[in-house]
Enzyme design. Structure first.
Site, short mmCIF file in Angstrom:
data_model
loop_
_atom_site.label_atom_id
_atom_site.label_comp_id
_atom_site.label_asym_id
_atom_site.label_seq_id
_atom_site.Cartn_x
_atom_site.Cartn_y
_atom_site.Cartn_z
N SER A 177 0.85 -1.19 0.00
CA SER A 177 0.00 0.00 0.00
C SER A 177 0.89 1.24 0.00
O SER A 177 1.93 1.28 0.67
CB SER A 177 -0.89 0.02 1.25
OG SER A 177 -1.46 1.30 1.44
N SER A 178 0.49 2.25 -0.75
CA SER A 178 1.28 3.49 -0.79
C SER A 178 1.38 4.13 0.59
O SER A 178 2.31 4.89 0.86
CB SER A 178 0.66 4.48 -1.78
OG SER A 178 -0.67 4.81 -1.40
N GLU A 231 -2.92 -6.85 -7.53
CA GLU A 231 -1.54 -7.31 -7.67
C GLU A 231 -1.38 -8.72 -7.09
O GLU A 231 -0.66 -9.56 -7.66
CB GLU A 231 -0.59 -6.33 -6.98
CG GLU A 231 -0.48 -5.00 -7.68
CD GLU A 231 0.42 -4.02 -6.96
OE1 GLU A 231 0.66 -2.93 -7.51
OE2 GLU A 231 0.90 -4.33 -5.85
#
Length: 395
Positions: free
Chosen positions: A11-12, A84
């Site tokens: 996660s960013s 992903e």
């Protein structure tokens, strides 16, 4: 096709853990070159400006030998991350898809990933060493054990505050993600910069106000959820930094833009808010390494020395006959555009962000001169866009 890439999925919002892991464990501890590491949100390891992200992800998975999934609550709530997972799950052997647990995540929370194996804890030295030992053939079988142990210790030192004193996060709801973390802070930046303007679309001609808006934006906590969208595609803003020249660098790719025009809209209720800038065409930069020449994609050292893109990716450059380790000199990417370009800054909750294909197509028409840039043409475009259902539900 040789499959030797390391695919990193995260996660960013957890980028600090990932950046430290890549630096200390993969790059310095295992001596793995940047060209083998794919991580979408990291400088030099992800998607280049203008690339179509799904196509790049698909291509990278076909070259991947091992996938590392950095699991957190943020990860499990991210549709991108789960996509992903699906991509690597169908493409790789189960033993090559490895969940790594970030702090405050337990083994019993891995049910959403059917990997038939336990996740490793990122904050446990024995787990990190087991990860490396079990997968050394896919990572680097020739690593120096003494250097590795040192870098593992440095990595654990770099994240100890997040482990020993974790900050309690408030409950995340659709409402606070949408309004408190995106729409309201974005609205404050615009209103603070142009308090005398009413709601609506305005052209900002004063360069001081343009700079003020982008400086305020560069310090915002929501940059990792903010997109820039243009005719070449889109990507997270992630970072925004002004150069001494007055130009701006956008995202981890350091796309350099020179502003020639700016429009802003303030109107939270209708999701019409945006910052729209026009970037001039820029000239190529002169390469200072022995390779010489000029290019639009280059690497820049902390002292301002410019090297070629290939040298940056390989991690070494020859300068005055001497081979230089670029990672010891803080090299970062820099990308310039040959053509002028219109760019939207928006989140997924703004209409121009929630409708990416339409916004990208609109930017193409602006770039080609098919549409005149004015309040009416922009408003006509915004009225054709769909509303984000989260905003509609809470309105």
């Amino acid at each position: 096709m040789e499959k030797n890439k390391i695919f990193i999925s995260h996660s960013s919002k957890d980028i600090e853990f990932v950046e430290s892991f890549v630096k200390h464990i993969l790059r310095l501890g295992l001596d793995i070159p940047a060209t083998r590491i794919f991580c979408t949100s990291m400088e030099g390891h992800g998607v280049k400006s203008g690339e179509y992200i799904p196509d790049r992800l698909k291509a990278e998975v076909t070259k991947t030998s091992i996938a590392l999934l950095f699991i957190s609550d943020n990860y499990k709530k991210s549709e991108v991350c789960l996509n992903e997972v699906g991509a690597v799950w169908v493409s790789l052997e189960k033993t090559s898809v490895i969940p790594i647990l970030l702090p405050k995540v337990d083994f019993n929370q891995l049910g959403f990933i059917d990997l038939n194996r336990l996740g490793l804890k990122i904050y446990e030295k024995r787990d990190l060493l087991k990860l490396i030992q079990d997968n050394k053939s896919s990572l680097n079988p020739g690593f120096n054990l003494e250097i590795l142990h040192k870098q593992v210790d440095e990595f654990l030192e770099s994240i100890k505050d997040d482990i020993s004193n974790p900050t309690e996060q408030k409950e995340v709801t659709d409402w606070n993600k949408c309004f408190e973390e995106n729409l309201i802070p974005f609205d404050h930046i615009i209103r603070k910069a142009i308090p005398a303007h009413n709601d609506g679309i305005h052209q900002i001609r004063d360069t001081k106000i343009q700079t003020k808006i982008l400086k305020e934006l560069s310090q915002a906590s929501f940059l990792r959820t903010l997109w820039y969208r243009h005719s070449g595609g889109d990507f997270y803003v992630d970072k925004l930094r002004q150069l001494p020249s007055g130009n701006w660098l956008i995202s981890g790719f350091n796309w350099e833009v020179e502003i020639s025009s700016m429009w802003v809209s303030k109107n939270t209720e209708t999701q019409y808010e945006f910052i729209l800038i026009h970037s001039k065409a820029l000239t190529p930069l002169k390469i200072n390494s022995d390779i010489g020449g000029e290019d639009f994609n280059i690497g820049v050292l902390t002292d301002g020395t410019i090297v070629s893109e290939n040298e940056r990716l390989n991690g070494y450059a020859i300068i005055n006959g001497e081979t230089i380790d670029l990672h010891e000199n803080g090299v970062e990417p820099r990308v310039r555009n040959r053509e002028p370009r219109w760019i939207f800054f928006v989140s997924d909750y703004h209409k121009a962000g929630f409708n990416p294909d339409e916004t990208i197509n609109f930017c193409k028409k602006l770039d080609n001169g098919e549409i005149e840039v004015n309040e009416n043409s922009i408003m006509q475009f915004l009225r054709t866009l769909r509303s984000n259902p989260t905003v509609t539900r809470w309105r």
